[in-house]
Motif scaffolding. Structure first.
Motif, PDB file in Angstrom:
ATOM      1  N   TYR A   9       0.836  -1.199   0.000  1.00 17.85           N
ATOM      2  CA  TYR A   9       0.000   0.000   0.000  1.00 17.85           C
ATOM      3  C   TYR A   9       0.872   1.250   0.000  1.00 17.85           C
ATOM      4  CZ  TYR A   9      -3.145  -3.624   1.560  1.00 17.85           C
ATOM      5  OH  TYR A   9      -3.858  -4.786   1.657  1.00 17.85           O
ATOM      6  N   ASP A  10       0.649   2.120  -0.968  1.00 22.32           N
ATOM      7  CA  ASP A  10       1.469   3.331  -1.038  1.00 22.32           C
ATOM      8  C   ASP A  10       0.668   4.599  -0.781  1.00 22.32           C
ATOM      9  OD1 ASP A  10       0.041   3.358  -3.388  1.00 22.32           O
ATOM     10  OD2 ASP A  10       1.742   3.807  -4.667  1.00 22.32           O
ATOM     11  N   THR A  11      -0.370   4.487   0.030  1.00 19.21           N
ATOM     12  CA  THR A  11      -1.156   5.677   0.346  1.00 19.21           C
ATOM     13  C   THR A  11      -0.385   6.568   1.313  1.00 19.21           C
ATOM     14  OG1 THR A  11      -2.259   4.641   2.229  1.00 19.21           O
ATOM     15  CG2 THR A  11      -3.314   4.389   0.069  1.00 19.21           C
ATOM     16  N   GLY A  12      -0.626   7.839   1.222  1.00 17.35           N
ATOM     17  CA  GLY A  12       0.053   8.795   2.089  1.00 17.35           C
ATOM     18  C   GLY A  12      -0.147   8.497   3.558  1.00 17.35           C
ATOM     19  N   GLU A  13      -1.332   8.057   3.907  1.00 20.74           N
ATOM     20  CA  GLU A  13      -1.634   7.756   5.307  1.00 20.74           C
ATOM     21  C   GLU A  13      -0.748   6.625   5.828  1.00 20.74           C
ATOM     22  OE1 GLU A  13      -5.327   5.678   7.531  1.00 20.74           O
ATOM     23  OE2 GLU A  13      -5.832   7.466   6.359  1.00 20.74           O
ATOM     24  N   ASN A  14      -0.576   5.570   5.054  1.00 17.74           N
ATOM     25  CA  ASN A  14       0.273   4.453   5.469  1.00 17.74           C
ATOM     26  C   ASN A  14       1.732   4.863   5.575  1.00 17.74           C
ATOM     27  OD1 ASN A  14      -1.845   2.627   5.612  1.00 17.74           O
ATOM     28  ND2 ASN A  14      -1.606   2.003   3.488  1.00 17.74           N
ATOM     29  N   GLY A  25      12.524   4.298   6.198  1.00 16.67           N
ATOM     30  CA  GLY A  25      12.011   4.469   4.848  1.00 16.67           C
ATOM     31  C   GLY A  25      11.029   3.368   4.505  1.00 16.67           C
ATOM     32  N   PHE A  26      10.554   3.387   3.285  1.00 14.05           N
ATOM     33  CA  PHE A  26       9.572   2.406   2.849  1.00 14.05           C
ATOM     34  C   PHE A  26       9.759   2.126   1.370  1.00 14.05           C
ATOM     35  CE2 PHE A  26       7.842   6.433   1.820  1.00 14.05           C
ATOM     36  CZ  PHE A  26       7.211   6.238   0.605  1.00 14.05           C
TER      37      PHE A  26
END
Length: 42
Positions: A9-14, A25-26
């Motif tokens: 999941y690359d949503t800003g919230e996550n 980092g991610f």
């Protein structure tokens, strides 16, 4: 110790959530291997 999160999941919230939890980092699962190395090497 640095922590690099691998996620589907690359949503800003996550992203904000894992960085607030202390991750360095991610990466999103579909990240190209070369890009993955660039981010993980200091």
């Amino acid at each position: 110790m640095k922590v690099l999160v691998l996620t589907a999941y690359d949503t800003g919230e996550n992203i904000v959530e894992v960085l607030r939890a202390g991750a360095s980092g991610f990466l999103v699962k579909d990240t190209r291997p070369a890009e993955e190395l660039e981010r993980s090497v200091p």
